[in-house]
Design a protein around this motif. Structure first.
Motif, short mmCIF file in Angstrom:
data_model
loop_
_atom_site.label_atom_id
_atom_site.label_comp_id
_atom_site.label_asym_id
_atom_site.label_seq_id
_atom_site.Cartn_x
_atom_site.Cartn_y
_atom_site.Cartn_z
N ALA A 53 -5.05 6.69 -11.69
CA ALA A 53 -4.52 5.83 -12.89
C ALA A 53 -3.48 4.68 -12.44
O ALA A 53 -2.92 4.94 -11.20
N LEU A 54 -3.62 3.61 -12.83
CA LEU A 54 -2.70 2.64 -12.54
C LEU A 54 -1.95 1.98 -13.60
O LEU A 54 -2.09 1.72 -14.69
N LEU A 55 -0.65 1.85 -13.28
CA LEU A 55 0.53 1.16 -14.19
C LEU A 55 0.96 -0.07 -13.72
O LEU A 55 1.66 -0.17 -12.45
N ASN A 56 0.52 -1.36 -14.17
CA ASN A 56 1.07 -2.35 -13.81
C ASN A 56 2.70 -2.67 -14.20
O ASN A 56 3.12 -2.25 -15.28
N ILE A 57 3.21 -3.25 -13.28
CA ILE A 57 4.81 -3.34 -13.48
C ILE A 57 4.94 -5.15 -13.45
O ILE A 57 4.58 -5.77 -12.59
N ASP A 58 5.46 -5.59 -14.69
CA ASP A 58 5.61 -6.82 -14.55
C ASP A 58 6.63 -7.41 -13.87
O ASP A 58 7.54 -6.67 -13.16
N GLU A 59 7.42 -8.74 -13.95
CA GLU A 59 8.35 -9.36 -13.05
C GLU A 59 9.70 -8.97 -13.30
O GLU A 59 10.40 -9.08 -12.26
N GLN A 60 9.85 -8.38 -14.42
CA GLN A 60 11.22 -7.62 -15.05
C GLN A 60 11.26 -6.04 -14.55
O GLN A 60 12.28 -5.49 -14.52
N ILE A 64 2.60 -4.01 -8.42
CA ILE A 64 3.39 -4.88 -8.73
C ILE A 64 2.69 -5.95 -9.28
O ILE A 64 1.95 -6.70 -8.50
N GLY A 65 2.71 -6.67 -10.54
CA GLY A 65 1.90 -7.81 -10.84
C GLY A 65 0.91 -7.23 -11.90
O GLY A 65 0.60 -6.00 -12.28
N SER A 66 -0.06 -8.17 -12.15
CA SER A 66 -1.22 -7.66 -13.09
C SER A 66 -2.53 -7.50 -12.62
O SER A 66 -3.65 -7.29 -13.36
N SER A 67 -2.62 -7.07 -11.32
CA SER A 67 -3.75 -6.73 -10.51
C SER A 67 -4.53 -5.53 -11.04
O SER A 67 -3.60 -4.43 -11.27
N PRO A 68 -5.74 -5.37 -11.26
CA PRO A 68 -6.34 -4.08 -11.98
C PRO A 68 -6.62 -3.11 -10.78
O PRO A 68 -6.23 -3.44 -9.63
N SER A 83 0.86 -1.06 0.03
CA SER A 83 0.06 0.07 -0.06
C SER A 83 0.82 1.09 -0.20
O SER A 83 2.17 1.23 0.36
N ILE A 84 0.07 2.28 -0.20
CA ILE A 84 0.79 3.64 0.00
C ILE A 84 -0.17 4.50 0.84
O ILE A 84 -1.34 4.29 1.00
#
Length: 477
Positions: free
Chosen positions: A57-64, A35-39, A9-10
């Motif tokens: 707004a949300l930006l998903n970050i992948d495993e890399q 972090i990950g694909s959660s919406p 969380s923030i």
């Protein structure tokens, strides 16, 4: 502003320097990462609603650790589907092609346009009415209708209503967070700055709701206290209102913060007691003790007045009944007086007495008293004992009921319950079915069968009061 949180969380800080108007968006867009694909989560959307953010707004970050999908949401102006907000589908971050500033500008213009069409005739503000309970929906609707009359009497303009039937009332917020978010969006769409709950809120519920909404939060008790504060004219009436306000405030007194500032002042916090609302508990207790002493002196004075009446051997007839049933109008018609009688709840707070001469040269004192209402707060009953003590000296009580009201049975029962609580159920009570002229033949038959001992009258028409006067005279001889 950059906020760093952890993997869960923030924490969004106070936004005191941002735009404060509850009728506008905050002027802030929140852009964050998952972090990950959660919406977008429910908590994300709740933050957007309660903070009135322009968008989230949300930006998903992948495993890399590379950017992946992008998603965003924003509130909506009033719409046919009553959708509170719009959540856009996720898209690859490289395909983002939204003009955020233009979208928010259009949204603000739509909100302004919808609010410009709203009549702002009430200086005290616009409100939403909320009823939460386990009772059947019809019961909640009728209670909410009475709350609307109370709000109008207090000078509020009702912008919308919400009813929620629940199996169990939420002890922290009275309603769920989801319903609170709907309320917040409805308030924004209808330019409502006040939330009025039909049920009495506990101190915890009041503080919790006020801590997450920009709206002022009050309950039915505060609304009634506010009306009493507006209408109290005598010294006794003002003292009684102030004591009830202080007793209500005492358990809700917390450190001065933004939540408390929205609980005090204006609707629900005006009148003789408002300068005391932010005093500490000790000062409030001292003030309550002083008021009790003053009211005791007032009781002694009224007792002396009643003693003089008894010495003159003049019988007393007191008018009782549900608020706005027509008691003051009846007193005016019978005694040719001109005391205040309005089509409003609690137009009469202070007891008024007039002499009435019967055809057989017999005189009585006719007394008008404060109207009753269901679920009258206990502190208010105690505070107005000095007023209601007039009833204990009455030889006859005339229970004035509005026979045209859809909740006639509930109102009659509410008055009977309060009379029983005051120990007056053994007195001679005459039921006067007022506003009989408004009933059609079928309804008259139904009401007559329900209350066979009731006397039909129209308080505005003197010629309809013959049977009532005769009944009073018969009980006094």
């Amino acid at each position: 502003m950059v906020i760093v949180g952890d993997h869960e969380s923030i924490l969004i800080p106070q936004l005191d320097r941002a735009r404060q108007s509850t009728g506008r968006l905050r002027g802030i867009r929140l852009f964050h990462t998952h972090i990950g694909s959660s919406p977008l989560s429910r908590e994300d959307v709740m933050d957007m609603v309660f903070l009135r953010l322009d968008s989230i707004a949300l930006l998903n970050i992948d495993e890399q650790g590379d950017p992946d999908k992008f998603q965003w949401a924003h509130l909506l102006p009033p719409n046919p589907k009553n959708d509170p907000y719009l959540i856009h589908e996720p898209v690859p971050w490289t395909h983002v092609d939204f003009d955020f500033a233009k979208t928010v500008d259009s949204l603000e213009k739509e909100l302004d346009r919808s609010q410009a069409s709203i009549e702002t005739g009430s200086q005290s503000g616009r409100c939403l009415l909320i009823s939460v309970g386990q009772a059947p929906r019809k019961v909640l609707e009728n209670s909410l209708s009475e709350l609307a009359d109370l709000a109008e009497t207090a000078g509020l303009q009702v912008a919308g209503t919400m009813i929620q039937r629940v199996a169990r009332v939420n002890p922290r917020f009275i309603v769920g967070k989801g319903k609170l978010s709907e309320l917040e969006v409805m308030a924004l769409q209808h330019n409502a700055s006040i939330l009025v709950f039909d049920q009495e809120l506990t101190p915890t519920q009041l503080r919790n709701i006020a801590s997450i909404t920009e709206r002022k939060v009050i309950d039915r008790t505060q609304l009634i206290l506010d009306i009493f504060a507006q209408h109290a004219t005598s010294k006794g009436g003002r003292l009684q209102v102030e004591m009830a306000q202080l007793k209500y405030t005492l358990p809700r007194l917390v450190k001065q913060d933004r939540a408390l500032s929205r609980l005090t002042g204006g609707i629900g916090g005006r009148g003789p007691g408002e300068t005391k609302l932010e005093l500490d508990r000790r000062k409030i207790r001292d003030r309550i003790k002083k008021i009790k002493d003053d009211l005791q002196n007032l009781r002694k004075h009224r007792q002396n007045t009643r003693s003089k009446r008894q010495q003159e051997d003049i019988p007393v007839v007191s008018l009782v009944g549900y608020t706005n049933a027509g008691k003051s109008t009846l007193l005016n018609t019978l005694t040719h007086s001109d005391i205040l009688s309005e089509d409003k709840l609690f137009a009469t707070l202070d007891p008024t007495s007039r002499r009435l001469r019967f055809p057989k040269d017999k005189e009585v004192i006719l007394t008008d008293t404060v109207g009753f209402i269901k679920d009258l707060p206990k502190d208010l009953q105690e505070a107005f004992m000095a007023t209601l003590e007039e009833l204990s000296q009455a030889h006859v009580l005339v229970h004035v009921a509005d026979s045209s009201h859809p909740d006639l049975e509930q109102q009659v029962q509410a008055v009977e319950n309060i009379l029983e609580q005051l120990g007056l159920q053994e007195k001679t009570i005459i039921l006067a079915l007022n506003k009989w002229d408004r009933l059609d033949d079928q309804t008259r038959t139904l009401v007559s069968n329900t209350y066979p001992m009731g006397i039909p009258i129209s308080a505005l028409r003197r010629n309809s009061l013959t049977d009532l006067v005769q009944s009073i005279e018969n009980h006094l001889t």
